[in-house]
Scaffold this motif. Structure first.
Motif, short mmCIF file in Angstrom:
data_model
loop_
_atom_site.label_atom_id
_atom_site.label_comp_id
_atom_site.label_asym_id
_atom_site.label_seq_id
_atom_site.Cartn_x
_atom_site.Cartn_y
_atom_site.Cartn_z
N THR A 1 0.85 -1.18 0.00
CA THR A 1 0.00 0.00 0.00
C THR A 1 0.89 1.24 0.00
OG1 THR A 1 -0.05 0.21 2.42
CG2 THR A 1 -1.72 -1.22 1.40
N LYS A 2 0.28 2.41 -0.26
CA LYS A 2 1.06 3.64 -0.31
C LYS A 2 1.77 3.89 1.01
CE LYS A 2 0.77 8.59 -1.27
NZ LYS A 2 -0.10 9.73 -1.65
N GLN A 3 1.03 3.71 2.12
CA GLN A 3 1.65 3.91 3.43
C GLN A 3 2.79 2.92 3.64
OE1 GLN A 3 -0.66 2.95 6.98
NE2 GLN A 3 0.13 4.78 8.00
N GLY A 4 2.54 1.69 3.22
CA GLY A 4 3.57 0.67 3.34
C GLY A 4 4.81 1.00 2.53
N TYR A 5 4.60 1.48 1.31
CA TYR A 5 5.73 1.87 0.47
C TYR A 5 6.53 3.00 1.10
CZ TYR A 5 3.82 -0.89 -3.41
OH TYR A 5 3.38 -1.90 -4.21
N ASN A 6 5.83 3.97 1.69
CA ASN A 6 6.51 5.09 2.32
C ASN A 6 7.37 4.64 3.50
OD1 ASN A 6 5.37 6.91 0.53
ND2 ASN A 6 3.63 7.40 1.88
N ILE A 7 6.81 3.74 4.30
CA ILE A 7 7.56 3.20 5.44
C ILE A 7 8.75 2.39 4.95
CG2 ILE A 7 7.45 1.59 7.39
CD1 ILE A 7 4.48 2.43 7.69
N ALA A 8 8.50 1.53 3.93
CA ALA A 8 9.57 0.69 3.40
C ALA A 8 10.70 1.53 2.81
CB ALA A 8 9.01 -0.26 2.36
N SER A 9 10.33 2.59 2.10
CA SER A 9 11.33 3.46 1.49
C SER A 9 12.19 4.13 2.56
CB SER A 9 10.65 4.51 0.63
OG SER A 9 11.59 5.35 0.02
N LYS A 10 11.55 4.64 3.60
CA LYS A 10 12.29 5.28 4.69
C LYS A 10 13.18 4.28 5.41
CE LYS A 10 13.42 8.55 7.55
NZ LYS A 10 14.34 9.65 7.10
N SER A 11 12.65 3.09 5.62
CA SER A 11 13.42 2.05 6.30
C SER A 11 14.65 1.68 5.49
CB SER A 11 12.54 0.81 6.52
OG SER A 11 13.25 -0.20 7.20
N ARG A 12 14.47 1.60 4.19
CA ARG A 12 15.61 1.24 3.34
C ARG A 12 16.68 2.34 3.39
NH1 ARG A 12 15.35 -1.71 -2.52
NH2 ARG A 12 17.46 -2.53 -2.42
N GLU A 13 16.26 3.57 3.42
CA GLU A 13 17.22 4.67 3.52
C GLU A 13 18.03 4.55 4.81
OE1 GLU A 13 15.22 8.39 3.27
OE2 GLU A 13 14.41 8.02 1.27
N ILE A 14 17.35 4.23 5.90
CA ILE A 14 18.03 4.09 7.19
C ILE A 14 19.02 2.93 7.15
CG2 ILE A 14 17.70 3.52 9.63
CD1 ILE A 14 14.97 4.98 9.41
N VAL A 15 18.56 1.79 6.62
CA VAL A 15 19.43 0.61 6.54
C VAL A 15 20.68 0.93 5.72
CG1 VAL A 15 19.65 -1.69 5.54
CG2 VAL A 15 17.63 -1.11 6.88
N ARG A 16 20.49 1.56 4.57
CA ARG A 16 21.63 1.86 3.72
C ARG A 16 22.60 2.82 4.39
NH1 ARG A 16 19.04 2.39 -2.41
NH2 ARG A 16 19.18 0.15 -2.88
N SER A 17 22.08 3.77 5.13
CA SER A 17 22.97 4.72 5.81
C SER A 17 23.78 4.04 6.91
CB SER A 17 22.15 5.87 6.40
OG SER A 17 21.36 5.44 7.50
N LEU A 18 23.20 3.02 7.54
CA LEU A 18 23.87 2.32 8.63
C LEU A 18 24.97 1.38 8.16
CD1 LEU A 18 20.81 1.44 10.90
CD2 LEU A 18 22.64 3.07 11.44
N ILE A 19 24.80 0.82 6.95
CA ILE A 19 25.73 -0.24 6.52
C ILE A 19 26.49 0.09 5.25
CG2 ILE A 19 24.25 -1.99 7.60
CD1 ILE A 19 23.33 -2.82 4.80
N ALA A 20 26.36 1.30 4.74
CA ALA A 20 26.97 1.66 3.45
C ALA A 20 28.45 1.32 3.39
CB ALA A 20 26.75 3.14 3.17
N ASP A 21 29.18 1.65 4.44
CA ASP A 21 30.63 1.42 4.42
C ASP A 21 30.98 -0.06 4.51
OD1 ASP A 21 29.58 1.41 7.05
OD2 ASP A 21 31.58 1.75 7.90
N LYS A 22 30.07 -0.86 5.08
CA LYS A 22 30.35 -2.29 5.26
C LYS A 22 30.09 -3.10 4.00
CE LYS A 22 29.25 -2.26 10.22
NZ LYS A 22 28.77 -0.87 10.33
N ILE A 23 29.23 -2.61 3.10
CA ILE A 23 28.91 -3.37 1.90
C ILE A 23 29.48 -2.74 0.63
CG2 ILE A 23 26.82 -4.35 2.92
CD1 ILE A 23 25.18 -2.33 1.36
#
Length: 216
Positions: free
Chosen positions: A16-38
């Motif tokens: 759903t739209k709300q789900g996509y918004n949450i997923a998109s934000k979550s992915r941004e957070i994940v990427r920021s946390l592990i960018a240097d490791k991957i």
């Protein structure tokens, strides 16, 4: 939301739209946390690790997840061919979705229970033997039982079990780390999480990532 944006967030199960918004934000957070490791990994490897971290809320998985060179290609080819997926427990089986082939688990099979008693081995190990006896050919996904992983490695090396790849992420302080180190030393295409960490969420995350990669 455009098609490309939906594809970008679909790995988190949003519909759903709300789900996509949450997923998109979550992915941004994940990427920021592990960018240097991957950094330096392939896009497919990054997507698998990102999904693991998202599923567990544990950035350490970016450091302890190890993927053999041929794991992704061999796994995707097996999925394209609709080879069976074998899980160590039913909870892992229940979490895998959108797969067109068969997902099997023999942990509660009567033959498994009988064999475990006769051989005085765990039901998880016995279940892998029963799968082999039934002509298994495909991907093994182990999220909980080190004994199942040890048994799978033994059957591949000594009995010719047809295994295309292994998701070897058992969790625990007894045998888990050791079983994964043994797997890493084989020629079986594999993914492992070093040390005691792992479990059902990790096993499911890896497998669903592979299915998503196959589907593009």
């Amino acid at each position: 939301m455009g098609k490309s944006q939906k594809a970008e967030t679909m790995f988190m199960g949003a519909s759903t739209k709300q789900g996509y918004n949450i997923a998109s934000k979550s992915r941004e957070i994940v990427r920021s946390l592990i960018a240097d490791k991957i950094e330096g990994l392939s896009e497919d490897e990054k997507s698998i690790i990102e999904r693991i971290v998202h599923s567990t809320a544990d950035p350490e998985y970016a450091s302890i997840t190890k993927i053999s060179d041929n794991f992704i290609s061999e796994s995707i080819n097996a999925i394209k061919d609709e080879k069976d997926i074998l899980t160590d427990i039913n909870m892992v089986k229940a979490g895998i979705n959108k797969y067109e082939g068969q997902i099997k688990c023999y942990i509660s099979n009567e033959e498994t229970i009988k064999l475990a008693k006769e051989e005085q081995i765990t039901r998880a190990a016995a279940a892998i033997r029963i799968a082999h006896d039934n002509g298994f050919d495909g991907i093994i996904v182990i999220g909980n039982a080190p004994t199942a992983l040890f048994e799978a490695i033994n059957l591949v090396k000594n009995e010719g079990m047809e295994v295309r790849s292994i998701v070897g992420v058992p969790v625990g302080f007894v045998g888990a780390a050791e079983s994964k180190e043994v797997l890493k030393g084989t020629e079986i295409p594999n993914i492992v999480t070093e040390g005691p960490k792992g479990g059902t969420p990790v096993a499911v995350a890896v497998t669903n990532s592979l299915i998503r990669l196959k589907n593009g």
